[in-house]
Design a protein around this motif. Structure first.
Motif, short mmCIF file in Angstrom:
data_model
loop_
_atom_site.label_atom_id
_atom_site.label_comp_id
_atom_site.label_asym_id
_atom_site.label_seq_id
_atom_site.Cartn_x
_atom_site.Cartn_y
_atom_site.Cartn_z
N VAL A 1 -0.49 4.61 9.04
CA VAL A 1 -1.89 4.88 8.74
C VAL A 1 -2.74 3.82 9.41
CG1 VAL A 1 -3.63 4.93 6.92
CG2 VAL A 1 -1.44 6.05 6.54
N GLN A 2 -3.83 4.24 10.03
CA GLN A 2 -4.74 3.32 10.71
C GLN A 2 -6.14 3.48 10.15
OE1 GLN A 2 -4.05 4.96 14.53
NE2 GLN A 2 -2.23 3.75 14.94
N ASP A 3 -6.90 2.37 10.15
CA ASP A 3 -8.30 2.47 9.75
C ASP A 3 -9.15 2.61 11.01
OD1 ASP A 3 -8.44 -0.02 10.88
OD2 ASP A 3 -9.03 -1.08 9.06
N ASP A 4 -10.46 2.62 10.84
CA ASP A 4 -11.32 2.83 12.00
C ASP A 4 -11.56 1.54 12.79
OD1 ASP A 4 -12.89 1.52 10.19
OD2 ASP A 4 -14.36 3.14 9.94
N GLY A 5 -10.89 0.47 12.38
CA GLY A 5 -10.92 -0.77 13.15
C GLY A 5 -9.67 -0.85 13.99
N ALA A 6 -8.98 -1.98 13.92
CA ALA A 6 -7.79 -2.16 14.75
C ALA A 6 -6.55 -2.42 13.89
CB ALA A 6 -8.01 -3.31 15.72
N ARG A 7 -6.62 -2.05 12.60
CA ARG A 7 -5.51 -2.34 11.71
C ARG A 7 -4.59 -1.13 11.55
NH1 ARG A 7 -7.19 -5.01 6.27
NH2 ARG A 7 -8.53 -3.16 6.13
N THR A 8 -3.31 -1.42 11.48
CA THR A 8 -2.30 -0.39 11.30
C THR A 8 -1.43 -0.76 10.11
OG1 THR A 8 -2.23 0.18 13.65
CG2 THR A 8 -0.30 0.75 12.33
N ALA A 9 -1.18 0.21 9.24
CA ALA A 9 -0.30 0.00 8.09
C ALA A 9 0.96 0.83 8.29
CB ALA A 9 -0.99 0.40 6.80
N LEU A 10 2.11 0.17 8.24
CA LEU A 10 3.39 0.87 8.27
C LEU A 10 3.90 0.98 6.84
CD1 LEU A 10 5.16 -1.10 11.17
CD2 LEU A 10 3.63 0.88 11.35
N PHE A 11 4.36 2.16 6.48
CA PHE A 11 4.88 2.37 5.13
C PHE A 11 6.18 3.14 5.21
CE2 PHE A 11 5.17 4.97 1.20
CZ PHE A 11 5.25 3.93 0.27
N ASN A 12 7.13 2.74 4.40
CA ASN A 12 8.42 3.42 4.36
C ASN A 12 8.67 3.92 2.95
OD1 ASN A 12 11.57 3.35 3.91
ND2 ASN A 12 11.26 3.54 6.12
N THR A 13 8.82 5.23 2.79
CA THR A 13 8.98 5.80 1.46
C THR A 13 10.32 5.46 0.82
OG1 THR A 13 9.76 7.90 2.39
CG2 THR A 13 7.41 7.72 1.92
N LEU A 14 11.33 5.13 1.63
CA LEU A 14 12.64 4.80 1.07
C LEU A 14 12.67 3.39 0.49
CD1 LEU A 14 15.60 5.37 0.56
CD2 LEU A 14 16.09 4.79 2.94
N THR A 15 12.03 2.45 1.15
CA THR A 15 12.06 1.06 0.68
C THR A 15 10.79 0.66 -0.07
OG1 THR A 15 11.05 0.19 2.71
CG2 THR A 15 13.46 0.43 2.69
N GLY A 16 9.71 1.41 0.14
CA GLY A 16 8.42 1.00 -0.41
C GLY A 16 7.78 -0.10 0.39
N GLY A 17 8.36 -0.42 1.56
CA GLY A 17 7.83 -1.48 2.39
C GLY A 17 6.46 -1.14 2.96
N LEU A 18 5.55 -2.10 2.92
CA LEU A 18 4.21 -1.95 3.49
C LEU A 18 3.97 -3.12 4.42
CD1 LEU A 18 1.48 -0.38 3.44
CD2 LEU A 18 0.76 -1.96 1.65
N MET A 19 3.70 -2.83 5.69
CA MET A 19 3.59 -3.88 6.70
C MET A 19 2.28 -3.70 7.46
SD MET A 19 6.44 -4.67 9.61
CE MET A 19 6.16 -5.76 11.00
N MET A 20 1.51 -4.77 7.58
CA MET A 20 0.22 -4.73 8.24
C MET A 20 0.30 -5.34 9.63
SD MET A 20 -1.56 -3.25 6.01
CE MET A 20 -3.06 -3.42 6.96
N LEU A 21 -0.26 -4.62 10.60
CA LEU A 21 -0.30 -5.09 11.98
C LEU A 21 -1.69 -4.83 12.55
CD1 LEU A 21 3.10 -3.55 13.14
CD2 LEU A 21 2.67 -5.97 12.67
N GLU A 22 -2.04 -5.55 13.62
CA GLU A 22 -3.35 -5.36 14.24
C GLU A 22 -3.22 -5.25 15.74
OE1 GLU A 22 -6.35 -8.11 13.10
OE2 GLU A 22 -5.97 -7.90 10.95
#
Length: 489
Positions: free
Chosen positions: A12-33
């Motif tokens: 999922v990405q916002d209207d800026g430059a941020r990207t969120a990675l999410f994994n439904t198996l682990t619940g991991g949430l990782m933020m990148l730009e």
């Protein structure tokens, strides 16, 4: 080692430059730009891509593997979900749902239950205690949760008083923790509300509303048999439920359930103002608001299809509720009771190995929504041919449901097994699978496609809505040909 992207990645990405990675198996949430993050997100959604790991800096590779976004090619993710599911079934708390009566004093037009004179009697208490203790012993968990259910459970107060005392005494004698909850329309409670809560160790109460007074009373009229016999005025069902919640929020958690369809949707937001003005959301035990979408819960209520809100309409209504109550009260969504799409580690009581639903006629069911449907019973409290310790598990002749419930596994369902929402969904309501209700199952997939982007963006702290408002069906089903025998949910 060859690595591949997990089938359960979402980006999922916002209207800026941020990207969120999410994994439904682990619940991991990782933020990148940055642009590299966008490209990485695209890589992690590819099916059939094989990587060596050398393509990434070592620290990034460690994070991607730690979060489950990259997995060994030989790994079996579906097997991990299956193991988690069956462990949850075995470790689930013991819940005995007790239908004290199938009678009700109100005539809700959408009610899916068949009213009858059936009611549990004090003669049933000893067998009920045996049922509860047997299930606790089988679970090896030293706790019992009793859920008082109906009809309207408080139409049979004598049974509650007798059975509650017997269950509490039996549990105390064996070192078993005991709590209870109750689902009620709120119109028949005793005068000693606070003492009732304490006496019966009630931890949670659900009271349902169908709108403000005019809508609620029109939709929840007193049935003829339960109107005041002297012909005098009596408080309406709305007035009684409101007065009860006024008292309950001072001593116990109250889930205020708002049942909505096309005819009372207009009352939902004004109802929140009403509840706030009564102090329900800032009381000693703040009420939790539960928006509920009225739907065709069974074949007998299939007429509800024409009055159901669509998933999109209901989601829009819930969004307005969340906005209005932000910072004011808790809003609970049935799909995500914790407010975040955590990978599931629990099952509904219908799938718990050692839980049971006792019908008012003494039949035993797996699901509370099946109470009264004799063909769905899986056992009986009154099986005279079985010893007391076996009565709780005795299967009725000709019943196939018991075997179905025991073997149900969403990881082996043709559609669910290929769905990337599986770890956070587990197939949704198992009763819908039993009845092969394709309409409801498709709606479940629709819910996650339209809501998961929002939930990820919310968890990532995006100030604006995600760029992608809805996940595609092809992203939901990431098989080699993106199809599963032509079926979708």
């Amino acid at each position: 080692m060859t690595l591949v992207p997990s089938r359960y990645n979402f980006v999922v990405q916002d209207d800026g430059a941020r990207t969120a990675l999410f994994n439904t198996l682990t619940g991991g949430l990782m933020m990148l730009e940055g642009r590299d993050a966008i490209e990485l997100g695209a890589v992690l959604l590819q099916t059939g891509l094989r990587l060596s790991g050398d393509e990434f800096p070592s620290d990034l590779l460690a994070r991607l593997r730690g979060g489950g976004y990259l997995v060994a090619e030989a790994s079996d993710e579906i097997a991990e979900i299956r193991e988690r599911f069956w462990r949850a079934r075995g470790e689930a708390p013991v819940v005995i749902t007790i239908t004290t009566t199938m009678d009700c004093n109100l005539a809700c037009y959408y009610c899916y239950e068949e009213r009858s004179a059936s009611r549990l009697k004090t003669d049933d208490v000893e067998k009920l205690v045996t049922l509860g203790l047997d299930r606790v012993a089988a679970s090896r968990r030293p706790a019992l949760h009793v859920d008082w259910y109906g009809g309207e459970p408080l139409l049979n107060p004598e049974f509650i008083e007798t059975a509650s005392v017997a269950l509490q005494e039996a549990c105390a004698a064996r070192g078993i923790a005991y709590v209870s909850s109750i689902i009620s329309n709120g119109s028949l409670w005793p005068d000693d509300v606070e003492r009732f809560i304490t006496r019966h160790r009630v931890r949670q109460v659900q009271i349902s509303f169908d709108g403000l007074k005019a809508h609620h009373d029109k939709r929840r009229r007193y049935r003829r048999l339960h109107r005041q016999k002297d012909g005098g005025e009596q408080p309406s069902s709305f007035e009684r439920a409101v007065a009860l919640v006024d008292r309950l929020v001072k001593c116990v958690r109250v889930d205020v359930r708002y049942n909505t369809d096309r005819e009372n949707l207009e009352d939902m937001l004004p109802f929140l103002d009403f509840a706030r003005d009564r102090g329900w959301f800032d009381a000693d035990f703040p009420a939790v608001f539960q928006p509920a979408r009225l739907a065709a819960y069974s074949q007998s209520s299939s007429f509800m299809r024409r009055l159901e809100l669509t998933i999109a309409e209901f989601d829009d209504a819930r969004e307005k509720v969340r906005n209005k109550l932000s910072g004011v009260a808790s809003v609970e969504e049935s799909e995500i009771p914790d407010g975040f799409p955590y990978p599931k580690t629990s099952v509904c009581a219908a799938l718990a190995n050692n839980s049971a639903v006792l019908g008012a006629e003494g039949s035993i069911y797996r699901c509370g929504l099946q109470v009264g449907e004799q063909g769905r019973a899986v056992g009986s409290l009154h099986d005279k041919n079985a010893p007391p310790s076996a009565q709780s598990a005795s299967q009725l002749p000709g019943s196939n449901d018991s075997e179905w419930w025991q073997s149900f596994d969403p990881t082996k369902q043709p559609t669910c097994s290929s769905c990337s929402f599986l770890p956070i969904c587990w197939g949704g309501c198992p009763k819908k699978h039993l009845e092969q209700d394709q309409h409801a199952l498709r709606e479940q997939g629709r819910y996650w496609r339209t809501n998961l982007p929002r939930l990820i963006a919310q968890a990532a702290g995006f100030a604006s809505s995600p760029v992608l408002a809805e996940f595609s069906e092809s992203l939901q089903f990431r098989m080699s040909n993106d199809s599963v025998d032509g079926r979708r949910c």
